[in-house]
Design a protein around this motif. Structure first.
Motif, PDB file in Angstrom:
ATOM      1  N   ILE A 121     -52.867 -32.697 -37.860  1.00 43.40           N
ATOM      2  CA  ILE A 121     -52.127 -33.925 -38.177  1.00 43.40           C
ATOM      3  C   ILE A 121     -51.518 -34.515 -36.904  1.00 43.40           C
ATOM      4  O   ILE A 121     -51.563 -35.735 -36.680  1.00 43.40           O
ATOM      5  CB  ILE A 121     -51.023 -33.638 -39.211  1.00 43.40           C
ATOM      6  N   ARG A 181     -52.259 -38.156 -35.183  1.00 45.61           N
ATOM      7  CA  ARG A 181     -51.182 -39.100 -34.860  1.00 45.61           C
ATOM      8  C   ARG A 181     -51.244 -39.508 -33.377  1.00 45.61           C
ATOM      9  O   ARG A 181     -51.058 -40.679 -33.043  1.00 45.61           O
ATOM     10  CB  ARG A 181     -49.823 -38.477 -35.180  1.00 45.61           C
ATOM     11  N   PRO A 193     -50.137 -41.054 -38.723  1.00 46.05           N
ATOM     12  CA  PRO A 193     -50.787 -39.931 -39.401  1.00 46.05           C
ATOM     13  C   PRO A 193     -51.864 -40.441 -40.352  1.00 46.05           C
ATOM     14  O   PRO A 193     -51.884 -41.634 -40.696  1.00 46.05           O
ATOM     15  CB  PRO A 193     -49.638 -39.283 -40.175  1.00 46.05           C
ATOM     16  N   PHE A 207     -49.947 -32.997 -45.002  1.00 43.00           N
ATOM     17  CA  PHE A 207     -50.392 -34.396 -44.966  1.00 43.00           C
ATOM     18  C   PHE A 207     -49.335 -35.326 -45.571  1.00 43.00           C
ATOM     19  O   PHE A 207     -48.966 -36.342 -44.971  1.00 43.00           O
ATOM     20  CB  PHE A 207     -51.710 -34.497 -45.743  1.00 43.00           C
TER      21      PHE A 207
END
Length: 255
Positions: free
Chosen positions: A75, A79, A85, A127
């Motif tokens: 993640i 990003r 994200p 997430f």
């Protein structure tokens, strides 16, 4: 799906190195998403990346979905690459083991549970936390999750006790998570395929393949692309009123 359907949204696909995960990555890329192809095998993830038009728009990463820290790194890498994200998630990483129930070992049981159920839970949690970070209040459509279940959880064939238990858990998890996340603008759904022609099912043998084909009115196994079409639809705003659904993709073999 239109080429700009996802308008540069970032999509994370676990198990993206083969099968339904790979087919989903390719269709998401065609529909305008920026795809993070995540797989236990980085080589397989990179191969998926090489099949995409404009591979420089996408990202291939190694991930062990059973390890929270590994998921967090993926993640963070997304990003860093895209400045935000992922807002779309497909939990396609999975394993299948066939074994007589009385011969099942604790080690094999742990592996199936950890990848299929714990992995789906962990990836979804990391997430959603990243997606909600810094956000306040409800929005109509912040993101979407699609989990991969199986019709095996409905028909419960023999020699698959650990697998069917985890896939039934994925369906229940999907519905509970959907009920919590809908008012935060995140829709959670799942698909339940029948037997699909993927590397996971390649070793089941010709007699069993014929048996599965004979159960389907279409007389064949499903193709990964046919499941991917449904997954991409569930991720899109065209399915905006679908929450906690489990869509069967079976060729009529399970009705």
């Amino acid at each position: 799906m239109a080429p700009d359907a996802f308008n540069s949204q970032v999509a994370l696909v676990t198990g993206g190195g083969s099968g339904m995960g790979r087919a989903t990555c390719l269709q998401l890329a065609q529909a305008g998403a920026r795809v993070v192809v995540a797989d236990l095998s980085e080589e397989a993830a990179r191969h998926t990346l090489s099949l995409m038009a404009n591979p420089e728009h996408h990202l291939a990463l190694q991930v062990d979905v059973t390890q929270q820290s590994a998921v967090e790194r993926v993640i963070a890498a997304a990003r860093d690459r895209y400045g935000k994200p992922p807002s779309l998630l497909v939990n396609s990483a999975g394993v299948m083991r066939t074994s007589p129930f009385l011969d099942e070992t604790e080690a094999r049981l742990d592996r199936v549970i950890n990848v299929n159920l714990k992995g789906t839970f962990l990836v979804t949690q990391v997430f959603i936390k990243a997606l909600l970070e810094g956000e306040r209040g409800a929005v109509e459509e912040r993101g979407a999750v699609v989990n991969i279940a199986s019709t095996a959880a409905k028909v419960c064939p023999p020699l698959m006790a650990s697998y069917v238990a985890t896939k039934a858990g994925v369906i229940a998890f999907t519905k509970s998570c959907a009920a919590e996340m809908a008012n935060k603008g995140i829709r959670v759904n799942c698909v339940a395929p029948y037997v699909i022609a993927t590397p996971m099912t390649a070793g089941i043998g010709e007699p069993l393949v014929r048996e599965y084909c004979n159960r389907s009115p279409l007389g064949r196994l499903g193709r990964p692309e046919e499941v991917a079409e449904v997954i991409v639809f569930l991720l899109s705003r065209r399915s905006s009123y679908m929450v906690g659904a489990c869509v069967e993709v079976t060729g009529g073999a399970v009705m």
